[in-house]
Write a protein that holds these residues in place. Structure first.
Motif, short mmCIF file in Angstrom:
data_model
loop_
_atom_site.label_atom_id
_atom_site.label_comp_id
_atom_site.label_asym_id
_atom_site.label_seq_id
_atom_site.Cartn_x
_atom_site.Cartn_y
_atom_site.Cartn_z
N ARG A 1 58.24 41.55 50.82
CA ARG A 1 56.80 41.68 50.69
C ARG A 1 56.43 42.07 49.27
NH1 ARG A 1 54.91 45.74 54.52
NH2 ARG A 1 52.87 44.92 54.04
N LEU A 2 55.52 41.31 48.67
CA LEU A 2 55.03 41.56 47.32
C LEU A 2 53.52 41.73 47.38
CD1 LEU A 2 56.96 38.73 45.47
CD2 LEU A 2 57.58 41.15 45.59
N GLY A 3 53.03 42.68 46.65
CA GLY A 3 51.59 42.89 46.60
C GLY A 3 51.11 42.88 45.17
N PHE A 4 49.84 42.64 45.01
CA PHE A 4 49.21 42.64 43.70
C PHE A 4 47.96 43.48 43.80
CE2 PHE A 4 51.66 38.85 44.23
CZ PHE A 4 52.38 38.79 43.06
N PHE A 5 47.62 44.17 42.71
CA PHE A 5 46.38 44.94 42.68
C PHE A 5 45.72 44.79 41.32
CE2 PHE A 5 49.57 47.96 41.26
CZ PHE A 5 48.95 48.64 40.22
N GLU A 6 44.40 44.92 41.33
CA GLU A 6 43.60 44.82 40.11
C GLU A 6 42.59 45.97 40.10
OE1 GLU A 6 40.14 41.94 38.17
OE2 GLU A 6 41.12 41.33 40.02
N TYR A 7 42.53 46.68 39.00
CA TYR A 7 41.54 47.74 38.87
C TYR A 7 40.14 47.14 38.88
CZ TYR A 7 44.80 51.51 37.86
OH TYR A 7 45.78 52.45 37.97
N ILE A 8 39.24 47.76 39.61
CA ILE A 8 37.85 47.31 39.66
C ILE A 8 37.15 47.69 38.36
CG2 ILE A 8 35.64 47.64 40.85
CD1 ILE A 8 37.39 48.07 43.45
N ASN A 9 37.38 48.92 37.91
CA ASN A 9 36.79 49.41 36.67
C ASN A 9 37.68 48.96 35.51
OD1 ASN A 9 36.39 51.10 34.35
ND2 ASN A 9 35.26 52.54 35.67
#
Length: 129
Positions: free
Chosen positions: A107-115
């Motif tokens: 399982r791989l996840g990605f995230f992006e800062y909103i700010n």
């Protein structure tokens, strides 16, 4: 004192696994110590090791920070043939995120800062270390 970390994912076919992760990261491994192991330094002191073997069940996800989660999802669908993943957000969480799997079930996840100011500050802090 802890000063580095390495996270390992396992793939059943090392040749295909290395190729898949080279496409994911847009580059060849930084270190191949011997047959059956390839390593990428993701940020200074933080390594991802791809090893030939049986993938661990119910592990992860390993989450990777990106600056454009939609763009990254589109690239992975196009270049690696992954199923499009949903992108989630919650008011109290400073990032948007989504999860997919590699062909071996890791399982791989990605995230992006909103700010984006916070994102820029995090990148600068990491690169200074």
């Amino acid at each position: 004192m802890i000063f580095e970390m390495t996270i390992q994912v396992r793939v059943e076919d090392m040749k295909e696994g290395q190729k898949w992760y080279e496409t994911l990261f847009n580059r060849e491994p930084d270190f191949v110590p011997h047959e059956g192991i390839a390593e990428w330094e993701m940020i200074p002191g933080c390594w991802l090791q791809v090893a030939e073997g049986t993938p661990a069940e119910a592990s992860g996800p390993l989450r990777l920070g990106v600056t454009d989660i939609e763009g990254e999802r589109e690239r992975l669908v196009r270049e690696l043939g992954i199923d499009p993943f949903d992108i989630y957000s919650r008011e109290e969480v400073p990032v948007r995120w989504g999860t997919c799997t590699d062909p071996w079930g890791n399982r791989l996840g990605f995230f992006e800062y909103i700010n984006k100011t916070e994102e820029k500050n995090r990148i600068q802090t990491i690169l200074k270390k």
